[in-house]
Enzyme design. Structure first.
Site, short mmCIF file in Angstrom:
data_model
loop_
_atom_site.label_atom_id
_atom_site.label_comp_id
_atom_site.label_asym_id
_atom_site.label_seq_id
_atom_site.Cartn_x
_atom_site.Cartn_y
_atom_site.Cartn_z
N ASP A 52 0.72 -2.25 -3.24
CA ASP A 52 1.28 -2.04 -1.90
C ASP A 52 0.28 -2.28 -0.77
OD1 ASP A 52 3.74 -1.33 -2.94
OD2 ASP A 52 3.26 0.82 -2.99
N LYS A 95 5.29 3.06 4.39
CA LYS A 95 6.40 2.11 4.14
C LYS A 95 7.52 2.82 3.40
CE LYS A 95 5.83 1.76 -0.49
NZ LYS A 95 6.80 2.19 -1.49
#
Ligand code: C5P
Length: 307
Positions: A145, A14
């Protein structure tokens, strides 16, 4: 007897197209308002049936030297967590093989991606009746995350970055990544940020950013990119200032530190602009330090099941 012998999962890295950092909380984390985008740089994790109670991990690929294949490995911890919560005495075990392409300590959630992949792979290997939402809740126990690595696409993250709302956008953005040989420790970057900022304000996401994601227009997105951790990461790794400048000089619409860094992400006007930018950056930084990716892409996904 196991139903599946082995299961392979592909999981994306990401970037945070916006990362606003607020005050430190009682648990030591920071309140965030961020927008994640999953990009097409993937780790692959294969989970193979192992004797009851056994969990092991082996990492291969260009970054394997930077990973410890022990019980503290986040993928191992994810498999154990799933086993502890769901096994009820069942005779499960798993050997995990991680083919790592996401940089370690690079600000791209590489460790979290492997935890997400291990949760999904072991849930399939052990044939668990566990929903995606339940997996994300478990994932949040392992790292802020992890839920996004499971969800993928693009999403607003609040709280520690783990409370997610998907962002429906249009189109596909083209990025070129500049990797650093030396990683940065996320807690150290946050700590330096606290020193630099003094009194933090409530983090928020700007309307222009959401409009840019909705439009799919890279020029609009370039004008809205933001990362509050940039100064802190550059203070810890001063070479980052030059790297960010280098991308802009070679035609990037904008340069952005990825998460807590040190990976730098450069937004290009389109695919051919990204190819040219990647060529130029390879000439400057070396082929190993440059990746061309696109986003958003889906989150962790089963790609092979062997019965
Ligand atoms: O959750 P994860 O283990 O990935 O976080 C790594 C570190 O990053 C935390 O220990 C914390 O120091 C920092 N962090 C933070 N606030 C967040 C997310 C991470 O301070 N919202």
């Amino acid at each position: 007897m196991p139903v599946e012998e082995s299961v392979r999962v592909r999981v994306p890295a990401k970037i945070n197209v916006s990362l606003a950092v607020g005050p430190t909380r009682a648990d030591g984390y920071h309140d965030l308002a961020t927008v994640f985008q999953a990009v097409s740089l993937y780790d692959e994790l294969t989970a193979t049936w192992a004797p009851a109670g056994e969990v092991s991990v082996t990492t291969i690929g260009p970054f394997a030297d930077h990973v410890r294949d022990d019980e503290d490995n986040l993928a191992c911890r994810a498999a154990r967590l799933l086993m502890d919560r769901y096994s009820e005495g069942a005779a499960w075990g798993a050997d995990l093989l991680v083919d790592k392409a996401i940089p370690v300590a690079g600000g791209m959630a590489g460790g979290s991606a492997d935890a997400a992949a291990a949760l999904l792979a072991c849930a399939a290997l052990w044939d668990l009746d566990v929903s995606p939402a339940e997996l994300r809740t478990l994932g949040a126990e392992l790292g802020a995350d992890v839920p996004f690595a499971l969800l993928g696409g693009a999403a607003v993250g609040t709280n520690r970055g783990d409370e997610l709302v998907p962002v429906l956008g249009r189109g596909c953005f083209h990025w070129v990544l500049a990797l650093s040989e030396v990683g940065l420790s996320t807690p150290e970057v946050f700590a330096r940020h606290d020193e630099l900022v003094g009194t933090p304000v409530t983090p928020r996401i700007r309307d222009e950013l959401m409009a840019a994601l909705g439009s799919g227009d890279p020029e609009q997105l370039a004008a809205s990119l933001r990362n509050d951790l940039t100064d802190a990461a550059c203070a810890l790794q001063p070479g980052l200032v030059d790297t960010l400048e280098l991308g802009r000089r070679h035609g990037a619409l904008a340069g952005l530190l990825s998460g807590s860094g040190p990976t730098c992400a450069f937004l290009a006007a389109g695919e051919s602009a990204a190819m040219e930018l990647a060529r130029n950056l390879r000439a400057e930084l070396g082929a190993d330090a440059v990746r061309r990716v696109r986003g958003p892409v889906p989150g962790a996904k089963l790609v092979q099941v062997v019965r």
